[in-house]
Design a protein around this motif. Sequence first.
Motif, PDB file in Angstrom:
ATOM      1  N   HIS A 190       0.848  -1.182   0.000  1.00 50.21           N
ATOM      2  CA  HIS A 190       0.000   0.000   0.000  1.00 50.21           C
ATOM      3  C   HIS A 190       0.887   1.235   0.000  1.00 50.21           C
ATOM      4  O   HIS A 190       1.844   1.313   0.772  1.00 50.21           O
ATOM      5  CB  HIS A 190      -0.879   0.027   1.251  1.00 50.21           C
ATOM      6  N   MET A 191       0.587   2.162  -0.884  1.00 46.05           N
ATOM      7  CA  MET A 191       1.403   3.380  -0.951  1.00 46.05           C
ATOM      8  C   MET A 191       0.511   4.617  -0.914  1.00 46.05           C
ATOM      9  O   MET A 191      -0.546   4.643  -1.540  1.00 46.05           O
ATOM     10  CB  MET A 191       2.209   3.393  -2.255  1.00 46.05           C
ATOM     11  N   LEU A 192       1.010   5.627  -0.199  1.00 48.99           N
ATOM     12  CA  LEU A 192       0.327   6.924  -0.222  1.00 48.99           C
ATOM     13  C   LEU A 192       0.625   7.582  -1.573  1.00 48.99           C
ATOM     14  O   LEU A 192       1.776   7.581  -2.029  1.00 48.99           O
ATOM     15  CB  LEU A 192       0.918   7.771   0.905  1.00 48.99           C
ATOM     16  N   VAL A 193      -0.385   8.135  -2.244  1.00 45.68           N
ATOM     17  CA  VAL A 193      -0.166   8.794  -3.532  1.00 45.68           C
ATOM     18  C   VAL A 193      -1.007  10.073  -3.597  1.00 45.68           C
ATOM     19  O   VAL A 193      -1.980  10.236  -2.859  1.00 45.68           O
ATOM     20  CB  VAL A 193      -0.546   7.871  -4.727  1.00 45.68           C
ATOM     21  N   THR A 194      -0.584  10.977  -4.465  1.00 41.17           N
ATOM     22  CA  THR A 194      -1.413  12.151  -4.770  1.00 41.17           C
ATOM     23  C   THR A 194      -1.656  12.165  -6.283  1.00 41.17           C
ATOM     24  O   THR A 194      -0.853  11.634  -7.056  1.00 41.17           O
ATOM     25  CB  THR A 194      -0.743  13.468  -4.337  1.00 41.17           C
ATOM     26  N   LYS A 195      -2.771  12.773  -6.671  1.00 37.20           N
ATOM     27  CA  LYS A 195      -3.147  12.790  -8.084  1.00 37.20           C
ATOM     28  C   LYS A 195      -2.282  13.817  -8.814  1.00 37.20           C
ATOM     29  O   LYS A 195      -2.286  15.008  -8.434  1.00 37.20           O
ATOM     30  CB  LYS A 195      -4.620  13.177  -8.179  1.00 37.20           C
ATOM     31  N   ASN A 196      -1.549  13.360  -9.804  1.00 36.02           N
ATOM     32  CA  ASN A 196      -0.557  14.216 -10.466  1.00 36.02           C
ATOM     33  C   ASN A 196      -1.231  15.378 -11.194  1.00 36.02           C
ATOM     34  O   ASN A 196      -1.990  15.173 -12.144  1.00 36.02           O
ATOM     35  CB  ASN A 196       0.267  13.371 -11.450  1.00 36.02           C
ATOM     36  N   LEU A 197      -0.922  16.596 -10.753  1.00 33.24           N
ATOM     37  CA  LEU A 197      -1.467  17.804 -11.411  1.00 33.24           C
ATOM     38  C   LEU A 197      -0.919  17.944 -12.823  1.00 33.24           C
ATOM     39  O   LEU A 197      -1.515  18.619 -13.663  1.00 33.24           O
ATOM     40  CB  LEU A 197      -1.027  19.044 -10.626  1.00 33.24           C
ATOM     41  N   VAL A 198       0.263  17.375 -13.053  1.00 34.71           N
ATOM     42  CA  VAL A 198       0.904  17.491 -14.371  1.00 34.71           C
ATOM     43  C   VAL A 198       1.201  16.075 -14.874  1.00 34.71           C
ATOM     44  O   VAL A 198       2.342  15.596 -14.781  1.00 34.71           O
ATOM     45  CB  VAL A 198       2.215  18.314 -14.272  1.00 34.71           C
ATOM     46  N   PRO A 199       0.171  15.389 -15.398  1.00 38.52           N
ATOM     47  CA  PRO A 199       0.370  14.001 -15.810  1.00 38.52           C
ATOM     48  C   PRO A 199       1.520  13.884 -16.805  1.00 38.52           C
ATOM     49  O   PRO A 199       1.714  14.758 -17.645  1.00 38.52           O
ATOM     50  CB  PRO A 199      -0.963  13.627 -16.467  1.00 38.52           C
ATOM     51  N   GLY A 200       2.282  12.802 -16.668  1.00 37.48           N
ATOM     52  CA  GLY A 200       3.422  12.580 -17.562  1.00 37.48           C
ATOM     53  C   GLY A 200       4.734  13.040 -16.972  1.00 37.48           C
ATOM     54  O   GLY A 200       5.780  12.801 -17.547  1.00 37.48           O
ATOM     55  N   GLU A 201       4.683  13.699 -15.823  1.00 37.87           N
ATOM     56  CA  GLU A 201       5.919  14.236 -15.255  1.00 37.87           C
ATOM     57  C   GLU A 201       6.072  13.895 -13.787  1.00 37.87           C
ATOM     58  O   GLU A 201       5.144  14.034 -13.007  1.00 37.87           O
ATOM     59  CB  GLU A 201       5.925  15.761 -15.374  1.00 37.87           C
ATOM     60  N   SER A 202       7.310  13.472 -13.466  1.00 39.83           N
ATOM     61  CA  SER A 202       7.696  13.374 -12.058  1.00 39.83           C
ATOM     62  C   SER A 202       8.395  14.666 -11.685  1.00 39.83           C
ATOM     63  O   SER A 202       8.909  15.378 -12.547  1.00 39.83           O
ATOM     64  CB  SER A 202       8.656  12.205 -11.851  1.00 39.83           C
ATOM     65  N   VAL A 203       8.428  14.958 -10.392  1.00 36.56           N
ATOM     66  CA  VAL A 203       9.088  16.193  -9.933  1.00 36.56           C
ATOM     67  C   VAL A 203      10.513  15.905  -9.466  1.00 36.56           C
ATOM     68  O   VAL A 203      11.441  16.642  -9.747  1.00 36.56           O
ATOM     69  CB  VAL A 203       8.271  16.846  -8.795  1.00 36.56           C
ATOM     70  N   TYR A 204      10.697  14.791  -8.751  1.00 27.63           N
ATOM     71  CA  TYR A 204      12.021  14.511  -8.172  1.00 27.63           C
ATOM     72  C   TYR A 204      12.392  13.041  -8.361  1.00 27.63           C
ATOM     73  O   TYR A 204      13.104  12.468  -7.540  1.00 27.63           O
ATOM     74  CB  TYR A 204      12.050  14.912  -6.692  1.00 27.63           C
TER      75      TYR A 204
END
Length: 308
Positions: free
Chosen positions: A92-106
């Motif tokens: 089980h992992m905590l996730v947030t809905k990506n505001l910018v689909p297709g991109e990771s931040v870090y």
Amino acid sequence: MAFGASKLRSNIELVVVLMSGSQETLADAVDLVDAAVDGAVEAAGTVVASAVDGAVVTAVGSAAGDVAEGGSNTVVEPHRHPGIFIAKGKEHMLVTKNLVPGESVYGEKRISVDGGVEGTKIEYRVWNPFRSKLAAGVLGGLDHIFIQPGKKVLYLGAASGTSVSHVADIVGPEGVVYAVEFSPRSGRDLINMAKKRTNVIPIVEDARLPNKYRMLISTVDVIFADVAQPDQARIVIRNAESFLKDLGHVVISIKASCIDSTAPPDVIFAAELQKLKEGRFKALEQVTLEPYERDHAMVSAQYRRHTS
Ligand SMILES: C[S@@+](CC[C@H](N)C(=O)[O-])C[C@H]1O[C@@H](n2cnc3c(N)ncnc32)[C@H](O)[C@@H]1O
């Protein structure tokens, strides 16, 4: 002072507070911002610069992490905190809905799942509690984080914006995250992140001096603080007096060793809460951030602007 606005589009507000004492000049800052706008980054809106002596700014680039198909084994369910989700697969992992689909931040992992309507996908970003104290606080059992879709959040101690990016996902397009960080180096990464997450207003300034960024911030619903400084309580109180709405909330990460490395953590946490009480806060909750962070607590409190 505003500049470069004629080249900018209106859907993003990128705020750059220039750091006094930096080596770079205002002209460099203008060039860099213009280059960013003209180049690969679709930055836009109003570029506001305040303070005059030096500059922050910026370069292009974002990390691309792996994207995993959620597949039939992964189910994403809403967490009890609005705007946060749990991906239930092998783990089980905590996730947030990506505001910018297709991109990771870090470089964080992304999970893509079917979006309900045929052919559509929804992408989530994995939120690692070992890298984000707010995520650790959520998993540590905070009943309320007050950061939710549509809220205005003042985030003190934004660093390079990794956790801020998840807060931006949580508040969504209707919300705003004012992210304050005084290190110019981290501030550059923060600004880069904010170019695509247009609900983030990066402010490269000292959180001890809210008057320096007063013109950039409206009243906020929540202050999240993670500056890891001995005078953190005073910093929070000053920012609350300047920006927090009556009956608004603060959520604070307290690192005991940053306040006093000689006293027991519990004594330090109690003393910090006492300072908040004297600054018109009513303590609500306290959780430990173990096992993700040692000798850290996360506390929440409610602000009473007016005595009655
Ligand atoms: C513990 S780190 C924050 C980590 C970040 N919240 C995260 O989860 O990714 C503390 C940050 O606060 C910043 N900071 C410390 N004192 C500050 C101040 N007075 N004003 C603004 N930023 C400050 C530091 O430069 C550092 O980046």
